[in-house]
Design a protein around this motif. Structure first.
Motif, mmCIF file in Angstrom:
data_model
loop_
_atom_site.group_PDB
_atom_site.id
_atom_site.type_symbol
_atom_site.label_atom_id
_atom_site.label_comp_id
_atom_site.label_asym_id
_atom_site.label_seq_id
_atom_site.Cartn_x
_atom_site.Cartn_y
_atom_site.Cartn_z
ATOM 1 N N PRO A 167 -5.978 12.243 -13.313
ATOM 2 C CA PRO A 167 -5.165 12.728 -12.191
ATOM 3 C C PRO A 167 -3.666 12.580 -12.467
ATOM 4 O O PRO A 167 -3.245 11.725 -13.246
ATOM 5 N N LYS A 168 -2.895 13.432 -11.791
ATOM 6 C CA LYS A 168 -1.435 13.300 -11.886
ATOM 7 C C LYS A 168 -0.987 12.059 -11.128
ATOM 8 O O LYS A 168 -0.019 11.425 -11.496
ATOM 9 N N ILE A 169 -1.709 11.768 -10.027
ATOM 10 C CA ILE A 169 -1.333 10.633 -9.200
ATOM 11 C C ILE A 169 -2.600 9.970 -8.639
ATOM 12 O O ILE A 169 -3.526 10.668 -8.231
ATOM 13 N N VAL A 170 -2.611 8.642 -8.664
ATOM 14 C CA VAL A 170 -3.749 7.896 -8.110
ATOM 15 C C VAL A 170 -3.269 7.096 -6.911
ATOM 16 O O VAL A 170 -2.248 6.402 -6.989
ATOM 17 N N LEU A 171 -4.019 7.203 -5.817
ATOM 18 C CA LEU A 171 -3.722 6.405 -4.628
ATOM 19 C C LEU A 171 -4.740 5.272 -4.572
ATOM 20 O O LEU A 171 -5.941 5.533 -4.511
ATOM 21 N N LEU A 172 -4.270 4.043 -4.624
ATOM 22 C CA LEU A 172 -5.183 2.892 -4.611
ATOM 23 C C LEU A 172 -5.081 2.184 -3.262
ATOM 24 O O LEU A 172 -4.012 1.670 -2.907
ATOM 25 N N ASP A 173 -6.180 2.173 -2.521
ATOM 26 C CA ASP A 173 -6.165 1.556 -1.195
ATOM 27 C C ASP A 173 -6.793 0.162 -1.285
ATOM 28 O O ASP A 173 -8.009 0.033 -1.396
ATOM 29 N N GLU A 174 -5.952 -0.846 -1.225
ATOM 30 C CA GLU A 174 -6.376 -2.254 -1.282
ATOM 31 C C GLU A 174 -7.395 -2.514 -2.402
ATOM 32 O O GLU A 174 -8.512 -2.953 -2.134
ATOM 33 N N PRO A 175 -6.999 -2.270 -3.636
ATOM 34 C CA PRO A 175 -7.967 -2.398 -4.731
ATOM 35 C C PRO A 175 -8.412 -3.834 -4.997
ATOM 36 O O PRO A 175 -9.454 -4.038 -5.612
ATOM 37 N N PHE A 176 -7.626 -4.832 -4.561
ATOM 38 C CA PHE A 176 -7.967 -6.220 -4.901
ATOM 39 C C PHE A 176 -8.661 -6.949 -3.752
ATOM 40 O O PHE A 176 -8.985 -8.129 -3.874
ATOM 41 N N GLU A 200 5.970 6.740 -11.804
ATOM 42 C CA GLU A 200 6.426 5.639 -10.961
ATOM 43 C C GLU A 200 5.230 4.956 -10.288
ATOM 44 O O GLU A 200 4.220 5.603 -10.013
ATOM 45 N N VAL A 201 5.366 3.643 -10.027
ATOM 46 C CA VAL A 201 4.363 2.933 -9.229
ATOM 47 C C VAL A 201 5.040 2.537 -7.918
ATOM 48 O O VAL A 201 6.027 1.793 -7.924
ATOM 49 N N VAL A 202 4.507 3.069 -6.829
ATOM 50 C CA VAL A 202 5.112 2.823 -5.519
ATOM 51 C C VAL A 202 4.114 2.078 -4.648
ATOM 52 O O VAL A 202 2.948 2.472 -4.550
ATOM 53 N N ALA A 203 4.574 0.986 -4.049
ATOM 54 C CA ALA A 203 3.696 0.227 -3.156
ATOM 55 C C ALA A 203 4.028 0.577 -1.713
ATOM 56 O O ALA A 203 5.187 0.835 -1.368
ATOM 57 N N LEU A 204 2.984 0.611 -0.892
ATOM 58 C CA LEU A 204 3.139 0.860 0.535
ATOM 59 C C LEU A 204 2.624 -0.389 1.229
ATOM 60 O O LEU A 204 1.430 -0.705 1.166
ATOM 61 N N LEU A 205 3.531 -1.137 1.864
ATOM 62 C CA LEU A 205 3.139 -2.405 2.480
ATOM 63 C C LEU A 205 3.261 -2.309 3.999
ATOM 64 O O LEU A 205 4.065 -1.534 4.524
ATOM 65 N N GLY A 206 2.476 -3.117 4.665
ATOM 66 C CA GLY A 206 2.541 -3.139 6.125
ATOM 67 C C GLY A 206 1.443 -4.017 6.662
ATOM 68 O O GLY A 206 0.522 -4.395 5.935
ATOM 69 N N GLN A 249 0.927 6.458 -15.909
ATOM 70 C CA GLN A 249 0.160 6.932 -14.752
ATOM 71 C C GLN A 249 0.960 6.690 -13.465
ATOM 72 O O GLN A 249 1.419 5.573 -13.215
ATOM 73 N N THR A 250 1.091 7.734 -12.669
ATOM 74 C CA THR A 250 1.769 7.591 -11.375
ATOM 75 C C THR A 250 0.783 7.010 -10.362
ATOM 76 O O THR A 250 -0.358 7.480 -10.264
ATOM 77 N N ILE A 251 1.237 5.979 -9.640
ATOM 78 C CA ILE A 251 0.319 5.264 -8.730
ATOM 79 C C ILE A 251 1.011 5.026 -7.394
ATOM 80 O O ILE A 251 2.195 4.671 -7.351
ATOM 81 N N VAL A 252 0.260 5.205 -6.313
ATOM 82 C CA VAL A 252 0.692 4.704 -5.006
ATOM 83 C C VAL A 252 -0.303 3.620 -4.619
ATOM 84 O O VAL A 252 -1.516 3.849 -4.618
#
Lengths: 232, 291
Positions: free
Chosen positions: A151-160, A30-36, A183-186
């Motif tokens: 990785p099983k999961i990648v956390l991308l912090d503001e990649p753009f 799953e690709v999950v976005a965390l917005l705020g 690929q699972t991504i947050v």
């Protein structure tokens, strides 16, 4: 069972309470976005998952294993990777050394050629020191460094963030390919349109609390939610 | 009396002491760069290397065994120190780290004084390096030439470890950003232990190689500690090439000033450090500050 399950997560910076009982889950592939908004606690959430910030209470289960409170190197070995907002490339190491270093302790690491197929630009610049790379190249390297560990999961912090539009398009294409490959991504991202187009599901975080959970389609149909929490 | 021969000879002295300072400073700078801990016991590591080697020499009569034993002994002391004490100070304020390493330095010096007394101890050079050598343009003590070669080889070995091995790659990355190294699955605490051991061993190695030139006493490291700090600041904190350059500059400044008036030699060194801090606060080869 979800690949990542977070419940009742509380984190602090010194005496300042930043995350309040954060609950979220991320399914496999799953690709999950965390917005705020700025300062809402998005980056702190990712850092708390990775163990860079040690949560004071709560549970984080990765593939069934409890990882809350573990040191970052153990969490990395269990299959999580965080691509930091600041990229944190080792400037004194060249591109290839950065990638090799990242893969040293990975149980199943990608061959270098696979990385270079995904990022041909990095192959051209394999001998260049980290300090000599452009912002876009640094971001590619930061992502490559995470992926080489398979990785099983990648956390991308503001990649753009701070990248030229053409580079953003390139990186978005890469992210899309990764997602399609399972690929699972947050993803934490200020670019709402990019986040909605990449993700399967979205959490909105506000003042350290998870305020809303929806699919991108639901959010597009309810712009008042985006307006209320993100001001867009 | 100033003369051309005197000048060349003093430059050679400066080269020998500069190389030695470079080696000691390399140890200090990689420890500070990686761990963020300023090790005020580094002078004591230099001294312990000398004593460890002297004990081994007393029992075996072998210079080679003395150098190996002195170095390995200090490597082990460094590892034990990091595991037992320093590790508990990573998250404490810098002043706590300074106090604990300063205190450990005192404990080591006074411990050695208690056991071996304050009198100097002699470790003679090996037979083949005794006497003087005619270099054509001057005669020079053979052991000093040998010591220069030994220290340059040691610096070369340290360079190879840092720049041509995977361990070195981790250490260089750790000097920049140890948190990121941890995020990539590498146990930084193991790296810290190793770096502390290698850094201490560099000082210990210098201590035993220097012992036949300047006989050892419990406080032999005190002066070197101060000089080493100056070298690290001139060269750039956390930079191995900086430590080498700083050491060579410091060696020449000390030696050439001594030729005119020894009383001013250390003053000139501190003036040089002040100038570097004024015009290039990162040091000559220093890069961005650590987090």
């Amino acid at each position: 069972m979800s690949l990542l399950e977070v419940s009742g997560l509380n984190s602090f910076y010194g005496d300042s309470h930043v995350l309040f009982d954060v609950d979220l889950h991320v399914g496999r592939n799953e690709v999950v976005a965390l917005l705020g908004r700025n300062g809402a606690g998005k980056s702190t959430t990712l850092k708390s998952l990775m163990g860079v910030v040690r949560p004071r209470s709560g549970h984080v289960r990765l593939d069934g294993a409890e990882i809350a409170g573990q040191p970052a190197h153990e969490i990395a070995r269990l299959g999580m990777q965080l691509v930091h907002e600041e990229r944190r490339i080792f400037g004194s190491l060249n591109v290839e050394e950065n990638i090799i270093l990242a893969g040293l302790t990975a149980p199943n690491r990608w061959p270098l050629e696979r990385i270079y197929t995904m990022f041909p630009r990095l192959k051209e610049r394999r001998e260049s020191r980290g300090t000599d790379l452009s912002g876009g190249e640094q971001q590619m390297l930061a992502v490559a460094r995470a992926l080489v560990r398979d990785p099983k999961i990648v956390l991308l912090d503001e990649p753009f963030e701070g990248l030229a539009p053409v580079i953003v398009q390139d990186l978005m294409r890469t992210c899309r390919e990764l997602a399609q490959a399972g690929q699972t991504i947050v993803l934490v991202e200020q670019n709402i349109a990019a986040a909605l187009s990449l993700s399967d599901r979205v959490y909105i975080i506000n003042n350290g609390h998870i305020a809303h959970e929806a699919t991108p389609a639901e959010l597009r149909e309810a712009p008042e939610i985006l307006q209320r929490y993100l001001g867009v | 009396m100033l003369s051309w021969g005197n000048f060349i000879s003093q430059m050679f002295n400066g080269l020998v002491s500069g190389a030695l300072l470079a080696l000691i400073a390399s140890g200090l700078t990689i420890i500070y760069g990686t761990l963020g801990v300023l090790n005020l016991a580094h002078g004591a590591m230099f001294m312990l290397g000398g004593y460890g080697g002297w004990i081994a020499y007393t029992y075996t009569g072998s210079y080679t065994v003395a150098v190996a034993a002195g170095t390995i002994f200090v490597l082990l002391v460094g590892v034990a120190m990091e595991r037992g004490i320093i590790r508990h100070f990573y998250n404490r304020p810098p002043e706590d780290q300074l106090l604990v390493t300063f205190g450990l330095g005192i404990v080591f010096v006074e411990g050695v004084r208690l056991v071996f007394g304050s009198l100097i101890k002699m470790t003679p050079p090996p037979e083949i390096f005794r006497g003087i050598t005619n270099l054509g343009f001057m005669v020079y003590p053979t052991y000093r030439i040998a010591a220069l070669v030994i220290v340059v080889v040691a610096l070369g070995a340290l360079y190879l470890i840092l720049y041509r091995t995977r361990i070195g790659m981790i250490v260089r990355a750790g000097i920049e950003d140890s948190t990121m190294v941890g995020s990539l699955g590498i146990n930084v605490f193991k790296v810290f232990m190793l770096v502390f051991g290698i850094g201490a061993a560099a000082a210990g190695f210098a201590g035993i190689v220097n012992a036949p030139i300047v006989s050892i006493a419990p406080d032999v490291g005190d002066r070197y500690l101060v000089l080493t700090f100056v070298v690290v600041i001139i060269g750039g904190v956390g930079s191995f090439p900086g430590a080498v350059l700083g050491g060579l500059i410091a060696g020449q400044l000390l030696s050439l000033t001594s030729m005119i008036d020894p009383a001013y030699s250390e003053i000139v060194l501190f003036v040089a450090m002040t100038l570097v801090l004024m015009f290039r606060p990162r040091g000559l080869l220093g890069t961005a500050g650590r987090e």
